[in-house]
Design a protein around this motif. Sequence first.
Motif, mmCIF file in Angstrom:
data_model
loop_
_atom_site.group_PDB
_atom_site.id
_atom_site.type_symbol
_atom_site.label_atom_id
_atom_site.label_comp_id
_atom_site.label_asym_id
_atom_site.label_seq_id
_atom_site.Cartn_x
_atom_site.Cartn_y
_atom_site.Cartn_z
ATOM 1 N N TYR A 169 1.071 -1.221 0.074
ATOM 2 C CA TYR A 169 -0.163 0.000 -0.098
ATOM 3 C C TYR A 169 0.805 1.159 -0.098
ATOM 4 C CZ TYR A 169 -4.031 -2.888 1.507
ATOM 5 O OH TYR A 169 -5.055 -3.687 1.810
ATOM 6 N N THR A 203 -3.760 6.179 4.420
ATOM 7 C CA THR A 203 -3.451 5.192 5.590
ATOM 8 C C THR A 203 -3.130 3.665 5.332
ATOM 9 O OG1 THR A 203 -5.926 4.821 5.388
ATOM 10 C CG2 THR A 203 -5.287 6.613 6.972
ATOM 11 N N ALA A 245 -9.126 -1.154 0.175
ATOM 12 C CA ALA A 245 -8.948 0.479 0.032
ATOM 13 C C ALA A 245 -9.821 0.477 -1.222
ATOM 14 C CB ALA A 245 -7.678 0.763 -0.080
ATOM 15 N N GLU A 246 -10.364 -0.508 -1.915
ATOM 16 C CA GLU A 246 -11.358 -0.241 -3.029
ATOM 17 C C GLU A 246 -12.312 -1.628 -3.019
ATOM 18 O OE1 GLU A 246 -8.780 0.057 -6.452
ATOM 19 O OE2 GLU A 246 -8.214 -2.161 -6.443
ATOM 20 N N PRO A 247 -13.439 -1.342 -3.901
ATOM 21 C CA PRO A 247 -14.518 -2.332 -3.966
ATOM 22 C C PRO A 247 -13.964 -3.533 -5.052
ATOM 23 C CG PRO A 247 -15.526 -0.236 -4.515
ATOM 24 C CD PRO A 247 -14.065 0.075 -4.353
ATOM 25 N N ASP A 249 -10.228 -9.875 2.896
ATOM 26 C CA ASP A 249 -10.672 -8.460 2.263
ATOM 27 C C ASP A 249 -10.615 -7.608 3.737
ATOM 28 O OD1 ASP A 249 -11.877 -6.374 1.215
ATOM 29 O OD2 ASP A 249 -13.980 -7.565 0.837
ATOM 30 N N ILE A 250 -9.940 -6.566 3.658
ATOM 31 C CA ILE A 250 -9.882 -5.440 4.898
ATOM 32 C C ILE A 250 -10.350 -4.231 4.330
ATOM 33 C CG2 ILE A 250 -7.529 -4.927 3.972
ATOM 34 C CD1 ILE A 250 -6.946 -4.710 7.200
ATOM 35 N N GLY A 307 -11.801 -0.363 5.493
ATOM 36 C CA GLY A 307 -11.465 0.766 6.727
ATOM 37 C C GLY A 307 -11.581 2.124 5.736
ATOM 38 N N SER A 328 -10.079 6.539 6.213
ATOM 39 C CA SER A 328 -9.203 7.492 7.150
ATOM 40 C C SER A 328 -9.609 8.097 8.085
ATOM 41 C CB SER A 328 -8.676 8.375 5.756
ATOM 42 O OG SER A 328 -8.396 8.043 4.697
ATOM 43 N N ASP A 350 -20.570 3.746 2.176
ATOM 44 C CA ASP A 350 -20.503 2.436 1.789
ATOM 45 C C ASP A 350 -21.499 1.697 1.695
ATOM 46 O OD1 ASP A 350 -17.909 2.990 0.929
ATOM 47 O OD2 ASP A 350 -17.132 2.731 3.039
ATOM 48 N N VAL A 401 -18.167 -4.714 0.342
ATOM 49 C CA VAL A 401 -18.882 -3.199 -0.282
ATOM 50 C C VAL A 401 -19.236 -3.320 -1.445
ATOM 51 C CG1 VAL A 401 -18.326 -0.842 -0.320
ATOM 52 C CG2 VAL A 401 -17.414 -2.126 1.669
ATOM 53 N N ARG A 403 -20.492 2.634 -3.486
ATOM 54 C CA ARG A 403 -20.729 3.738 -2.586
ATOM 55 C C ARG A 403 -22.074 4.445 -2.856
ATOM 56 N NH1 ARG A 403 -16.799 5.909 0.481
ATOM 57 N NH2 ARG A 403 -17.762 7.886 0.329
ATOM 58 N N LYS A 423 -5.271 2.817 -5.734
ATOM 59 C CA LYS A 423 -6.642 2.559 -6.038
ATOM 60 C C LYS A 423 -6.826 2.576 -7.432
ATOM 61 C CE LYS A 423 -8.205 4.563 -1.831
ATOM 62 N NZ LYS A 423 -9.435 4.406 -0.685
HETATM 63 O O1 DLL Z 1 -8.615 3.007 1.456
HETATM 64 C C1 DLL Z 1 -8.107 2.765 4.074
HETATM 65 C C2 DLL Z 1 -7.763 1.731 3.768
HETATM 66 C C3 DLL Z 1 -6.586 1.258 3.117
HETATM 67 C C4 DLL Z 1 -8.540 0.230 3.730
HETATM 68 C C5 DLL Z 1 -5.877 -0.164 3.097
HETATM 69 C C6 DLL Z 1 -8.142 -1.054 3.545
HETATM 70 C C7 DLL Z 1 -6.799 -1.184 3.230
HETATM 71 P P1 DLL Z 1 -9.826 6.019 2.189
HETATM 72 O O2 DLL Z 1 -8.635 6.349 1.392
HETATM 73 O O3 DLL Z 1 -10.073 6.926 3.131
HETATM 74 O O4 DLL Z 1 -9.076 4.865 3.368
HETATM 75 O O5 DLL Z 1 -10.705 5.299 1.555
HETATM 76 C C8 DLL Z 1 -12.177 4.907 2.167
HETATM 77 O O6 DLL Z 1 -12.389 2.969 0.329
HETATM 78 O O7 DLL Z 1 -15.228 4.269 2.296
HETATM 79 C C9 DLL Z 1 -14.698 2.536 0.839
HETATM 80 O O8 DLL Z 1 -15.331 3.190 -0.056
HETATM 81 C C10 DLL Z 1 -13.357 2.135 0.225
HETATM 82 N N1 DLL Z 1 -12.825 0.682 0.890
HETATM 83 C C11 DLL Z 1 -11.980 0.581 1.787
HETATM 84 N N2 DLL Z 1 -11.458 -0.805 2.008
HETATM 85 C C12 DLL Z 1 -12.386 -1.475 1.309
HETATM 86 C C13 DLL Z 1 -12.903 -2.850 0.949
HETATM 87 C C14 DLL Z 1 -8.692 3.515 2.813
HETATM 88 N N3 DLL Z 1 -12.368 -3.865 1.556
HETATM 89 C C15 DLL Z 1 -12.747 4.182 1.055
HETATM 90 N N4 DLL Z 1 -13.836 -3.106 0.153
HETATM 91 C C16 DLL Z 1 -14.068 3.520 1.923
HETATM 92 C C17 DLL Z 1 -14.451 -2.092 -0.608
HETATM 93 C C18 DLL Z 1 -13.159 -0.185 0.500
HETATM 94 N N5 DLL Z 1 -14.159 -0.728 -0.494
#
Ligand code: DLL
Length: 427
Positions: A127, A133, A205-207, A226-227, A229, A231, A295, A316, A319, A416
């Motif tokens: 990442y 994050t 971090a993405e769907p 799948d993880i 979260g 920010s 989400d 997810v 959105r 992403k």
């Molecule tokens: O993407 C944090 C993160 C980093 C999560 C690494 C997982 C791994 P933001 O950049 O703020 O934070 O984007 C958050 O990404 O509201 C979702 O729409 C989407 N998202 C995050 N994880 C997933 C997932 C990070 N596992 C936004 N599946 C969130 C689908 C996800 N969408």
Amino acid sequence: MECSDRPTMRALQLEKLKKTVKHGYENVPHYRQSMDEAGVKPEDIKTLEDIRKLPFITKENLAANYPTGLFAKPMTDIVRIHASSGTTGKPKIVGYTQSDLDMWGECVARGLTMAGAGKDSVVHVSYGYGLFTGGLGAHIGAEAIGATVIPMSSGNTQKQIMFLQDMNSTVLCCTPSYALTIAEGVKKAGLDPKALSLKAGVFGAEPWTQGMRDKIEEGLGIKAHDIYGLSEVMGPGVSTSCEANNGMHIQEDFFFPEIIDPDTLEVLPEGEKGELVITTLGKEGMPLIRYRTRDICYLMRDKCSCGRTTVRMSRVFGRSDDMLIIRGVNVFPSQVETVIAKFSELTMNYKLYVGRENNTDTFALAVELAEGLAIDDIGFVEAIRSKVDHALRDMLGIGCKVRFLNAGTLPRSEGKAVRVEDTRTLG
Ligand code: DLL
């Protein structure tokens, strides 16, 4: 905590909720004002259900309080800042106290443990590091379990593969689209994925879809987790999928989830699909009370075979705000991805184009053919086009113009993936 019984968990959640609401009300002008307007005081929170009396907080409220208006602790107590892009052009700024970072480490450590990681693991983090994050989030969790961390950050795929090989990395953390790029690089280099030491991946971090998961698992010879979260709430680790791969366990002692109807804002009965709303429990720097994540998912409380008792969220689906409305029909990019994954003749490298011509929306898909297939094989291309056209129409309820590209033509994702180009708003 991950295996606690319901009454114990609910009692802890209530105690932490009361503290969070009081902390927000006393230290953040936004919460005081919005709660006063709603006629609710911290003392009114007597049960977990009383959370419904509290107003929501939205990303628009975050923008209005840019940069640090929602911080509930003085800057001297803030030890880390992260940020993610906001809708208004200004980023969303998040501040963490040391206790928040410890909590984050705990959450990601639990997630990595679900993927089988431990002290003996070599965790390769691809990442991006920085304000995003993902990098530092995966990093802090891997450190918390005492694993060996390789802070690769994203990009330079050949070097990534060299480290995966030479350092015998066992766990890969990156976006699912970058995992596919790495898998493609492994194949191109003529390597057998089984020759790598990789056992698991923790992707988010993405769907993404089950189809994409299958391709990653096959391409890298691993089990993909799948993880989830965001920010604003913390970063990765709010929830992670265990070996059962049936939804992501939410770290309920740190986050209280609700699912609402994004139109009526009513809380939906458990199991129904809607927008996820999260309240942080115990976060000090920037507590979020009923944050509308946008989400779309649903919650599952049936027993999980792994033994954890925490509630699970589904993948997810998209959105509530990046949902495309094309000729009046709601379309999620993940629906298109599900169709693409069904065709072995296609790769998961695709892009959607939405535009407008003569007052009508246009919708097109560019997708790469699998290695070895060529776009100038007219007979083949026409046959596959008809099948893909039908499958897309069945899935979406509207037509989509499909353009095939030779393998390797589209730019590769390192973070992403940018899946949609919507030019309708530009003119
Ligand atoms: O993407 C944090 C993160 C980093 C999560 C690494 C997982 C791994 P933001 O950049 O703020 O934070 O984007 C958050 O990404 O509201 C979702 O729409 C989407 N998202 C995050 N994880 C997933 C997932 C990070 N596992 C936004 N599946 C969130 C689908 C996800 N969408």
